[in-house]
Design a protein around this motif. Structure first.
Motif, short mmCIF file in Angstrom:
data_model
loop_
_atom_site.label_atom_id
_atom_site.label_comp_id
_atom_site.label_asym_id
_atom_site.label_seq_id
_atom_site.Cartn_x
_atom_site.Cartn_y
_atom_site.Cartn_z
N ILE A 65 -3.09 89.74 35.15
CA ILE A 65 -2.75 91.15 35.32
C ILE A 65 -2.90 91.90 33.99
N GLY A 66 -2.36 91.34 32.91
CA GLY A 66 -2.46 91.98 31.60
C GLY A 66 -3.90 92.12 31.12
N ILE A 67 -4.69 91.07 31.29
CA ILE A 67 -6.08 91.12 30.85
C ILE A 67 -6.87 92.12 31.69
N LEU A 68 -6.66 92.11 33.01
CA LEU A 68 -7.35 93.07 33.88
C LEU A 68 -6.97 94.50 33.54
N TRP A 69 -5.70 94.74 33.26
CA TRP A 69 -5.22 96.08 32.88
C TRP A 69 -5.93 96.56 31.62
N ALA A 70 -5.89 95.76 30.57
CA ALA A 70 -6.52 96.15 29.30
C ALA A 70 -8.04 96.27 29.43
N ALA A 71 -8.65 95.35 30.18
CA ALA A 71 -10.11 95.37 30.34
C ALA A 71 -10.57 96.59 31.13
N SER A 72 -9.81 96.98 32.15
CA SER A 72 -10.22 98.14 32.94
C SER A 72 -10.13 99.42 32.12
N ILE A 73 -9.11 99.56 31.31
CA ILE A 73 -8.98 100.73 30.44
C ILE A 73 -10.12 100.73 29.41
N SER A 74 -10.42 99.57 28.87
CA SER A 74 -11.48 99.45 27.87
C SER A 74 -12.85 99.75 28.48
N PHE A 75 -13.11 99.20 29.66
CA PHE A 75 -14.38 99.46 30.35
C PHE A 75 -14.53 100.96 30.63
N ALA A 76 -13.44 101.61 31.00
CA ALA A 76 -13.48 103.05 31.29
C ALA A 76 -13.95 103.85 30.08
N GLN A 77 -13.64 103.37 28.88
CA GLN A 77 -14.06 104.07 27.66
C GLN A 77 -15.59 104.14 27.57
N ILE A 78 -16.24 103.07 27.98
CA ILE A 78 -17.71 103.04 27.98
C ILE A 78 -18.23 103.91 29.12
N TYR A 79 -17.68 103.72 30.29
CA TYR A 79 -18.17 104.43 31.48
C TYR A 79 -18.12 105.95 31.28
N VAL A 80 -17.02 106.47 30.72
CA VAL A 80 -16.92 107.93 30.56
C VAL A 80 -17.73 108.45 29.38
N GLY A 81 -18.23 107.55 28.53
CA GLY A 81 -19.16 107.96 27.48
C GLY A 81 -18.58 108.18 26.11
N VAL A 82 -17.35 107.72 25.86
CA VAL A 82 -16.75 107.97 24.55
C VAL A 82 -16.84 106.79 23.58
N HIS A 83 -17.27 105.60 24.09
CA HIS A 83 -17.42 104.44 23.23
C HIS A 83 -18.61 103.59 23.64
N TYR A 84 -19.20 102.95 22.65
CA TYR A 84 -20.24 101.94 22.88
C TYR A 84 -19.56 100.61 23.20
N PRO A 85 -20.30 99.70 23.86
CA PRO A 85 -19.71 98.38 24.16
C PRO A 85 -19.22 97.62 22.91
N ILE A 86 -19.94 97.70 21.81
CA ILE A 86 -19.49 96.99 20.59
C ILE A 86 -18.17 97.57 20.08
N ASP A 87 -17.98 98.87 20.23
CA ASP A 87 -16.70 99.49 19.83
C ASP A 87 -15.55 98.88 20.62
N VAL A 88 -15.78 98.70 21.92
CA VAL A 88 -14.76 98.14 22.81
C VAL A 88 -14.56 96.66 22.52
N PHE A 89 -15.65 95.93 22.33
CA PHE A 89 -15.57 94.50 22.04
C PHE A 89 -14.77 94.26 20.76
N CYS A 90 -15.08 94.99 19.72
CA CYS A 90 -14.37 94.80 18.45
C CYS A 90 -12.93 95.29 18.54
N GLY A 91 -12.67 96.36 19.30
CA GLY A 91 -11.30 96.80 19.55
C GLY A 91 -10.52 95.74 20.31
N THR A 92 -11.19 95.06 21.24
CA THR A 92 -10.56 93.96 21.99
C THR A 92 -10.17 92.82 21.05
#
Length: 187
Positions: free
Chosen positions: A139-166
């Motif tokens: 549940i915790g991983i899915l919660w954080a991953a969905s919020i992080s994925f949304a950052q890419i989808y809406v266009g405010v972050h690149y995947p590497i930004d999210v990966f390194c933030g993770t």
């Protein structure tokens, strides 16, 4: 090597941002990344911790706040100004390919503070509650991953930004979990 990595990052960003575009995600993803959307969950965590764990609950809440504070400080105040990466939604060479789903903002892109903070909090809460309630891990991983994925989808972050933030958030969550287990009161 760095140029190839950045090119791959941009191509993956566009595959997610444009390639997965659909009406349901256009509705859902902006919600997932909105801090007010999660306010009831945060309030529940506070009330649950205080009601269920009393003094130890205050330590848990303190751990969540410490994790958030460290993540936000390190990602937003230390790394972002030094890396100075432009958000994809502000990138001139991508201007004709961006779908504006949320306001872009003027902040920098690397690393994603949303990914840092939410993975940090998720890992901390997993570290605190896993022995008593194992479903918190997926549940915790899915919660954080969905919020992080949304950052890419809406266009405010690149995947590497999210990966390194993770990675940063996970490291901070492990650190604050370690601190919590060293200082929490005996139950």
């Amino acid at each position: 090597m760095m140029q190839e990595l950045l090119q791959f990052d941009t191509e993956l960003f566009l595959k997610i941002h444009r390639g997965l575009s659909n009406g349901f995600f256009d509705w859902l993803m902006p919600l997932l990344r909105n801090r007010f959307f999660w306010s009831p969950l945060y309030l529940f965590i506070v009330i649950f911790c205080i009601k269920q764990y009393k003094k130890t609950g205050l330590y848990i809440i303190g751990g969540v706040l410490l994790t958030f504070a460290l993540g936000d400080m390190i990602s937003s105040r230390i790394i972002k100004p030094n890396v100075n990466r432009t958000r994809p939604c502000n990138e001139i060479r991508l201007a004709d390919q961006i779908i504006h789903r949320v306001p872009c903002g003027s902040g920098k892109s690397f690393p994603s503070s949303h990914a840092t903070n939410h993975f940090g909090i998720a890992v901390f809460l997993i570290g605190v509650f896993y022995r008593k309630w194992r479903p918190i891990l997926p549940i915790g991983i899915l919660w954080a991953a969905s919020i992080s994925f949304a950052q890419i989808y809406v266009g405010v972050h690149y995947p590497i930004d999210v990966f390194c933030g993770t990675l940063l958030g996970t490291s901070l969550g492990l650190l604050t979990t370690f601190i919590y287990h060293k200082i929490k009161p005996a139950q």
